[in-house]
Write an enzyme that holds these catalytic residues in place. Sequence first.
Site, short mmCIF file in Angstrom:
data_model
loop_
_atom_site.label_atom_id
_atom_site.label_comp_id
_atom_site.label_asym_id
_atom_site.label_seq_id
_atom_site.Cartn_x
_atom_site.Cartn_y
_atom_site.Cartn_z
CG ASP A 146 -20.15 110.04 -67.59
OD1 ASP A 146 -21.00 110.93 -67.84
OD2 ASP A 146 -19.66 109.87 -66.47
CG HIS A 198 -27.34 114.24 -74.12
ND1 HIS A 198 -26.45 113.51 -73.39
CD2 HIS A 198 -28.02 115.00 -73.22
CE1 HIS A 198 -26.56 113.81 -72.11
NE2 HIS A 198 -27.51 114.71 -71.98
CG LEU A 245 -23.00 94.59 -83.04
CD1 LEU A 245 -21.66 95.27 -83.33
CD2 LEU A 245 -23.96 95.68 -82.60
C1 FPP Z 1 -23.84 110.79 -69.87
O1 FPP Z 1 -23.28 112.05 -70.13
C2 FPP Z 1 -24.70 110.42 -70.96
C3 FPP Z 1 -26.05 110.19 -70.86
C4 FPP Z 1 -26.81 110.28 -69.61
C5 FPP Z 1 -26.85 109.87 -72.02
C6 FPP Z 1 -26.12 109.21 -73.13
C7 FPP Z 1 -26.97 109.25 -74.31
C8 FPP Z 1 -26.56 109.27 -75.59
C9 FPP Z 1 -25.16 109.21 -76.05
C10 FPP Z 1 -27.56 109.35 -76.63
C11 FPP Z 1 -28.63 108.34 -76.47
C12 FPP Z 1 -28.48 107.25 -77.41
C13 FPP Z 1 -29.54 106.47 -77.75
C14 FPP Z 1 -29.38 105.38 -78.71
C15 FPP Z 1 -30.88 106.71 -77.22
P1 FPP Z 1 -23.56 113.17 -69.08
O2 FPP Z 1 -24.70 113.98 -69.55
O3 FPP Z 1 -23.73 112.60 -67.71
O4 FPP Z 1 -22.22 113.98 -69.16
P2 FPP Z 1 -21.57 114.82 -67.98
O5 FPP Z 1 -21.23 113.84 -66.89
O6 FPP Z 1 -20.36 115.41 -68.63
O7 FPP Z 1 -22.57 115.84 -67.55
#
Ligand code: FPP
Length: 240
Positions: free
Chosen positions: A21, A38, A132
């Site tokens: 997150d 992201h 892994l």
């Molecule tokens: C949450 O941060 C994160 C996500 C919803 C997506 C996480 C995805 C990645 C790290 C990349 C994807 C990886 C692969 C392998 C496909 P948020 O956007 O909710 O952050 P915020 O709460 O600060 O808005």
Amino acid sequence: MTDEVVTLPERIPHHVAIIMDGNGRWAKARGLPRIAGHRAGVENLRRILRASSEFGIKILTIYAFSTENWGRPEAEVRGLMNILETVIDRELDQLHANGVQLRHIGEIEGLSPMLQRKVRKAVDLTRNNAQLILNIAFNYGGRQEIIRAIQQIVRDGIPADEIDDTLIDYYLYTAGQPDPDLVVRTAGEMRLSNFLLWQASYAEYYSTPVYWPDFDREELLKAIASFTQRERRFGLVPQP
Ligand code: FPP
């Protein structure tokens, strides 16, 4: 200065699950669009994979896209789909060479046919790797997973008194894998957000305010150190 830690914690969790997150907040703090967060998250995933392998973690489960994430702005949803595709296109050979076994957990049928093909191909190519296991939860929801398991159990005509923990495990996306020992959540929230509801029943939980793109090797070590200090009782009393 080197970032090498000489001694690793004495107890390394076998299976670590991560709620990655804070990408959006990381980007906002830098005046960047959310998708840049992201992308930085993907960069970080590479570092954490390397560190996990180094520490001897055998299974890493990452929450990349939840069944609820479809409600985000269309451009962000498209961006996250593109990220999964790009990760497969650009990283698959390297992951394969490093002995990573890729698995997908979640409703694959909800992805575009092209993305489904790429995911299936990646899973197939890496199925015998043993360094892994990387479970990518993409279009994953814990309740959806349990509902799907129950539906399948009913379809298979399993008698009610044959339904137990082991049987349910068998019908989940994670069938055959041990439950997570440690669930890590970055960016400060203290909730499970529909992640591994069944499997995380007895997992230790670790939350840190650090945003996912900044959650590096040292931060992972802190999470493991915290895990090492805890006494896991699985509902029993302390051992004398
Ligand atoms: C949450 O941060 C994160 C996500 C919803 C997506 C996480 C995805 C990645 C790290 C990349 C994807 C990886 C692969 C392998 C496909 P948020 O956007 O909710 O952050 P915020 O709460 O600060 O808005």
